[in-house]
Motif scaffolding. Sequence first.
Motif, PDB file in Angstrom:
ATOM      1  N   ALA A  53      18.886 -12.541   7.035  1.00 52.49           N
ATOM      2  CA  ALA A  53      20.208 -11.986   6.736  1.00 52.49           C
ATOM      3  C   ALA A  53      20.520 -10.794   7.628  1.00 52.49           C
ATOM      4  O   ALA A  53      21.636 -10.664   8.151  1.00 52.49           O
ATOM      5  CB  ALA A  53      20.278 -11.579   5.271  1.00 52.49           C
ATOM      6  N   LEU A  54      19.562  -9.915   7.821  1.00 46.77           N
ATOM      7  CA  LEU A  54      19.762  -8.753   8.684  1.00 46.77           C
ATOM      8  C   LEU A  54      20.039  -9.188  10.121  1.00 46.77           C
ATOM      9  O   LEU A  54      20.966  -8.684  10.775  1.00 46.77           O
ATOM     10  CB  LEU A  54      18.528  -7.846   8.634  1.00 46.77           C
ATOM     11  CG  LEU A  54      18.321  -7.059   7.333  1.00 46.77           C
ATOM     12  CD1 LEU A  54      16.897  -6.523   7.264  1.00 46.77           C
ATOM     13  CD2 LEU A  54      19.321  -5.914   7.227  1.00 46.77           C
ATOM     14  N   ARG A  55      19.250 -10.106  10.620  1.00 52.31           N
ATOM     15  CA  ARG A  55      19.423 -10.563  12.004  1.00 52.31           C
ATOM     16  C   ARG A  55      20.784 -11.221  12.206  1.00 52.31           C
ATOM     17  O   ARG A  55      21.496 -10.926  13.181  1.00 52.31           O
ATOM     18  CB  ARG A  55      18.304 -11.531  12.381  1.00 52.31           C
ATOM     19  CG  ARG A  55      16.941 -10.886  12.586  1.00 52.31           C
ATOM     20  CD  ARG A  55      16.945  -9.875  13.708  1.00 52.31           C
ATOM     21  NE  ARG A  55      15.603  -9.577  14.205  1.00 52.31           N
ATOM     22  CZ  ARG A  55      15.313  -8.580  15.028  1.00 52.31           C
ATOM     23  NH1 ARG A  55      16.267  -7.759  15.434  1.00 52.31           N
ATOM     24  NH2 ARG A  55      14.076  -8.378  15.441  1.00 52.31           N
ATOM     25  N   HIS A  56      21.169 -12.103  11.306  1.00 50.07           N
ATOM     26  CA  HIS A  56      22.419 -12.832  11.493  1.00 50.07           C
ATOM     27  C   HIS A  56      23.645 -11.978  11.189  1.00 50.07           C
ATOM     28  O   HIS A  56      24.759 -12.331  11.604  1.00 50.07           O
ATOM     29  CB  HIS A  56      22.417 -14.111  10.660  1.00 50.07           C
ATOM     30  CG  HIS A  56      21.503 -15.162  11.209  1.00 50.07           C
ATOM     31  ND1 HIS A  56      21.824 -15.902  12.328  1.00 50.07           N
ATOM     32  CD2 HIS A  56      20.261 -15.558  10.831  1.00 50.07           C
ATOM     33  CE1 HIS A  56      20.833 -16.737  12.605  1.00 50.07           C
ATOM     34  NE2 HIS A  56      19.869 -16.537  11.719  1.00 50.07           N
ATOM     35  N   ALA A  57      23.443 -10.860  10.509  1.00 46.49           N
ATOM     36  CA  ALA A  57      24.534  -9.895  10.328  1.00 46.49           C
ATOM     37  C   ALA A  57      24.672  -8.993  11.548  1.00 46.49           C
ATOM     38  O   ALA A  57      25.590  -8.175  11.604  1.00 46.49           O
ATOM     39  CB  ALA A  57      24.306  -9.065   9.078  1.00 46.49           C
ATOM     40  N   GLY A  58      23.759  -9.142  12.517  1.00 48.00           N
ATOM     41  CA  GLY A  58      23.877  -8.408  13.769  1.00 48.00           C
ATOM     42  C   GLY A  58      22.878  -7.296  13.976  1.00 48.00           C
ATOM     43  O   GLY A  58      22.990  -6.535  14.940  1.00 48.00           O
ATOM     44  N   MET A  59      21.867  -7.175  13.100  1.00 50.52           N
ATOM     45  CA  MET A  59      20.911  -6.087  13.241  1.00 50.52           C
ATOM     46  C   MET A  59      20.049  -6.265  14.491  1.00 50.52           C
ATOM     47  O   MET A  59      19.478  -7.334  14.723  1.00 50.52           O
ATOM     48  CB  MET A  59      19.994  -5.999  12.024  1.00 50.52           C
ATOM     49  CG  MET A  59      19.048  -4.798  12.066  1.00 50.52           C
ATOM     50  SD  MET A  59      17.682  -4.934  10.882  1.00 50.52           S
ATOM     51  CE  MET A  59      16.681  -6.222  11.637  1.00 50.52           C
ATOM     52  N   ILE A  60      19.963  -5.220  15.266  1.00 52.43           N
ATOM     53  CA  ILE A  60      19.042  -5.195  16.414  1.00 52.43           C
ATOM     54  C   ILE A  60      18.163  -3.955  16.306  1.00 52.43           C
ATOM     55  O   ILE A  60      16.987  -4.031  15.992  1.00 52.43           O
ATOM     56  CB  ILE A  60      19.804  -5.255  17.757  1.00 52.43           C
ATOM     57  CG1 ILE A  60      21.023  -4.327  17.769  1.00 52.43           C
ATOM     58  CG2 ILE A  60      20.229  -6.681  18.070  1.00 52.43           C
ATOM     59  CD1 ILE A  60      21.777  -4.280  19.070  1.00 52.43           C
ATOM     60  N   GLY A  61      18.730  -2.799  16.534  1.00 51.27           N
ATOM     61  CA  GLY A  61      18.015  -1.529  16.449  1.00 51.27           C
ATOM     62  C   GLY A  61      18.981  -0.421  16.811  1.00 51.27           C
ATOM     63  O   GLY A  61      19.991  -0.644  17.473  1.00 51.27           O
ATOM     64  N   GLY A  62      18.696   0.787  16.353  1.00 48.78           N
ATOM     65  CA  GLY A  62      19.580   1.897  16.638  1.00 48.78           C
ATOM     66  C   GLY A  62      20.902   1.838  15.910  1.00 48.78           C
ATOM     67  O   GLY A  62      21.884   2.437  16.350  1.00 48.78           O
ATOM     68  N   GLN A  63      20.937   1.148  14.790  1.00 53.57           N
ATOM     69  CA  GLN A  63      22.172   0.987  14.027  1.00 53.57           C
ATOM     70  C   GLN A  63      22.065   1.685  12.679  1.00 53.57           C
ATOM     71  O   GLN A  63      21.009   2.226  12.319  1.00 53.57           O
ATOM     72  CB  GLN A  63      22.474  -0.508  13.826  1.00 53.57           C
ATOM     73  CG  GLN A  63      22.729  -1.261  15.118  1.00 53.57           C
ATOM     74  CD  GLN A  63      22.665  -2.765  14.896  1.00 53.57           C
ATOM     75  OE1 GLN A  63      21.693  -3.307  14.375  1.00 53.57           O
ATOM     76  NE2 GLN A  63      23.738  -3.443  15.277  1.00 53.57           N
ATOM     77  N   ARG A  64      23.159   1.661  11.938  1.00 56.29           N
ATOM     78  CA  ARG A  64      23.172   2.167  10.568  1.00 56.29           C
ATOM     79  C   ARG A  64      23.325   0.975   9.632  1.00 56.29           C
ATOM     80  O   ARG A  64      24.316   0.250   9.689  1.00 56.29           O
ATOM     81  CB  ARG A  64      24.302   3.189  10.388  1.00 56.29           C
ATOM     82  CG  ARG A  64      24.042   4.502  11.114  1.00 56.29           C
ATOM     83  CD  ARG A  64      25.130   5.538  10.834  1.00 56.29           C
ATOM     84  NE  ARG A  64      26.418   5.149  11.397  1.00 56.29           N
ATOM     85  CZ  ARG A  64      26.782   5.393  12.661  1.00 56.29           C
ATOM     86  NH1 ARG A  64      25.955   6.008  13.489  1.00 56.29           N
ATOM     87  NH2 ARG A  64      27.974   5.020  13.099  1.00 56.29           N
ATOM     88  N   VAL A  65      22.331   0.811   8.771  1.00 57.18           N
ATOM     89  CA  VAL A  65      22.230  -0.375   7.916  1.00 57.18           C
ATOM     90  C   VAL A  65      22.231   0.046   6.455  1.00 57.18           C
ATOM     91  O   VAL A  65      21.458   0.922   6.046  1.00 57.18           O
ATOM     92  CB  VAL A  65      20.934  -1.157   8.232  1.00 57.18           C
ATOM     93  CG1 VAL A  65      20.770  -2.344   7.275  1.00 57.18           C
ATOM     94  CG2 VAL A  65      20.933  -1.631   9.684  1.00 57.18           C
ATOM     95  N   GLY A  66      23.089  -0.581   5.655  1.00 57.46           N
ATOM     96  CA  GLY A  66      23.108  -0.354   4.220  1.00 57.46           C
ATOM     97  C   GLY A  66      22.383  -1.473   3.492  1.00 57.46           C
ATOM     98  O   GLY A  66      22.520  -2.649   3.854  1.00 57.46           O
ATOM     99  N   VAL A  67      21.608  -1.131   2.483  1.00 59.23           N
ATOM    100  CA  VAL A  67      20.922  -2.122   1.650  1.00 59.23           C
ATOM    101  C   VAL A  67      21.312  -1.851   0.200  1.00 59.23           C
ATOM    102  O   VAL A  67      21.055  -0.762  -0.326  1.00 59.23           O
ATOM    103  CB  VAL A  67      19.388  -2.053   1.808  1.00 59.23           C
ATOM    104  CG1 VAL A  67      18.710  -3.038   0.854  1.00 59.23           C
ATOM    105  CG2 VAL A  67      18.982  -2.348   3.254  1.00 59.23           C
ATOM    106  N   VAL A  68      21.928  -2.837  -0.434  1.00 57.62           N
ATOM    107  CA  VAL A  68      22.360  -2.715  -1.824  1.00 57.62           C
ATOM    108  C   VAL A  68      21.296  -3.329  -2.722  1.00 57.62           C
ATOM    109  O   VAL A  68      21.016  -4.529  -2.635  1.00 57.62           O
ATOM    110  CB  VAL A  68      23.717  -3.414  -2.048  1.00 57.62           C
ATOM    111  CG1 VAL A  68      24.169  -3.221  -3.500  1.00 57.62           C
ATOM    112  CG2 VAL A  68      24.769  -2.882  -1.088  1.00 57.62           C
ATOM    113  N   GLY A  69      20.704  -2.498  -3.578  1.00 57.56           N
ATOM    114  CA  GLY A  69      19.673  -2.966  -4.493  1.00 57.56           C
ATOM    115  C   GLY A  69      18.277  -2.733  -3.925  1.00 57.56           C
ATOM    116  O   GLY A  69      17.949  -3.257  -2.860  1.00 57.56           O
ATOM    117  N   ILE A  70      17.469  -1.951  -4.627  1.00 59.36           N
ATOM    118  CA  ILE A  70      16.091  -1.711  -4.194  1.00 59.36           C
ATOM    119  C   ILE A  70      15.175  -2.406  -5.195  1.00 59.36           C
ATOM    120  O   ILE A  70      14.689  -1.815  -6.164  1.00 59.36           O
ATOM    121  CB  ILE A  70      15.784  -0.203  -4.105  1.00 59.36           C
ATOM    122  CG1 ILE A  70      16.815   0.496  -3.230  1.00 59.36           C
ATOM    123  CG2 ILE A  70      14.372   0.014  -3.541  1.00 59.36           C
ATOM    124  CD1 ILE A  70      16.926  -0.053  -1.812  1.00 59.36           C
ATOM    125  N   GLY A  71      14.999  -3.693  -4.975  1.00 59.37           N
ATOM    126  CA  GLY A  71      14.157  -4.508  -5.841  1.00 59.37           C
ATOM    127  C   GLY A  71      13.268  -5.400  -5.000  1.00 59.37           C
ATOM    128  O   GLY A  71      12.858  -5.041  -3.898  1.00 59.37           O
TER     129      GLY A  71
END
Length: 335
Positions: free
Chosen positions: A157-175
């Motif tokens: 999910a992170l990769r296909h949402a465009g995550m590479i590195g040096g970005q700001r990433v939000g994660v909803v839910g810490i489970g």
Amino acid sequence: MNLKTYAATSVGSSLEFKSIDAEPNGTTDIVIKVTHCGICHSDVHMIDNDWGMSQYPLVPGHEVVGEVVEVGGAISHLKAGDRVGVGWQRSACLECDECVSGNENMCDQTKSVIGDGFGGFADHLIVDGRFAFPLPDGVESRFAGPLMCGGITVYSALRHAGMIGGQRVGVVGIGGLGHMAVKFASALGNEVVAFTTSPDKAEEAASYGASSAVNVREEGALENYQGKPLDLIVSTVPKALQVELYLNLLKSDGTMSFVGVPDEPLSVPLFPMLVKRRRIMSSPIGGRAEIRDMLRVSDQCGVAPVIEEFAMADVNTAMQKVRDNSVRYRAVLVN
């Protein structure tokens, strides 16, 4: 061969010890001696037939780790003695457009480990060897199981949402899913913001690599968010969200991806997407190449889930903790 399993014999039942006869096909199947098996909420859904596809007796377990003991004649990349992991997918046609483009997980003929056979709550697992993955030396067996389903789900999910590195990433839910998403995103050089309803999980998120945390139960927490716009957000919670509030935290061309399936339809306003060319998507598990890449990152960056271990014989105790959402954060059965 005779499999010694723990199986549900009817919808929603407790698991019972059950011997089941099954045979590998001799060509692409392998036999794995199971040493560890994670428990996923999808196992609960299958036991309860929430998706209308369960067949009984049902042997759960699709986060399987073990040692190869038998190899079909068409399998050349594995041998007896190899330590491997297996996730949700049992097989695919490997001939359609999806498969040849590396999206075996989206094949229309895909088969699942627990929906089309017997899973890893057992002494042995029979599975298509082309969907078993050698584990890097740095990935411990007790941690590998949850990576094979929960881990690849958030990684993909992170990769296909465009995550590479040096970005700001939000994660909803810490489970069970979210804590691994924080770990992957942080390990790959991103600034991670955790969104949670629990103050103690906000503190824990920092230990997993989150730069900051937002307690969304606090009045106005999202409306008054003061952080910089996010490149992407991954939601791991199975509850409906106020989507507009999260969309407004994204920068132009930002993406919000759902891996947790809300328990009611989402209400998505178009305007917050239109004005900044934002996107909403969802994502399943990854294909085989992506699973290998996820394992490589886990090995090189030391990404491991937080787990509680249970003896295989205590499977019903472990299952109840998963049902009660009282596991921190993934349950793993040990043979």
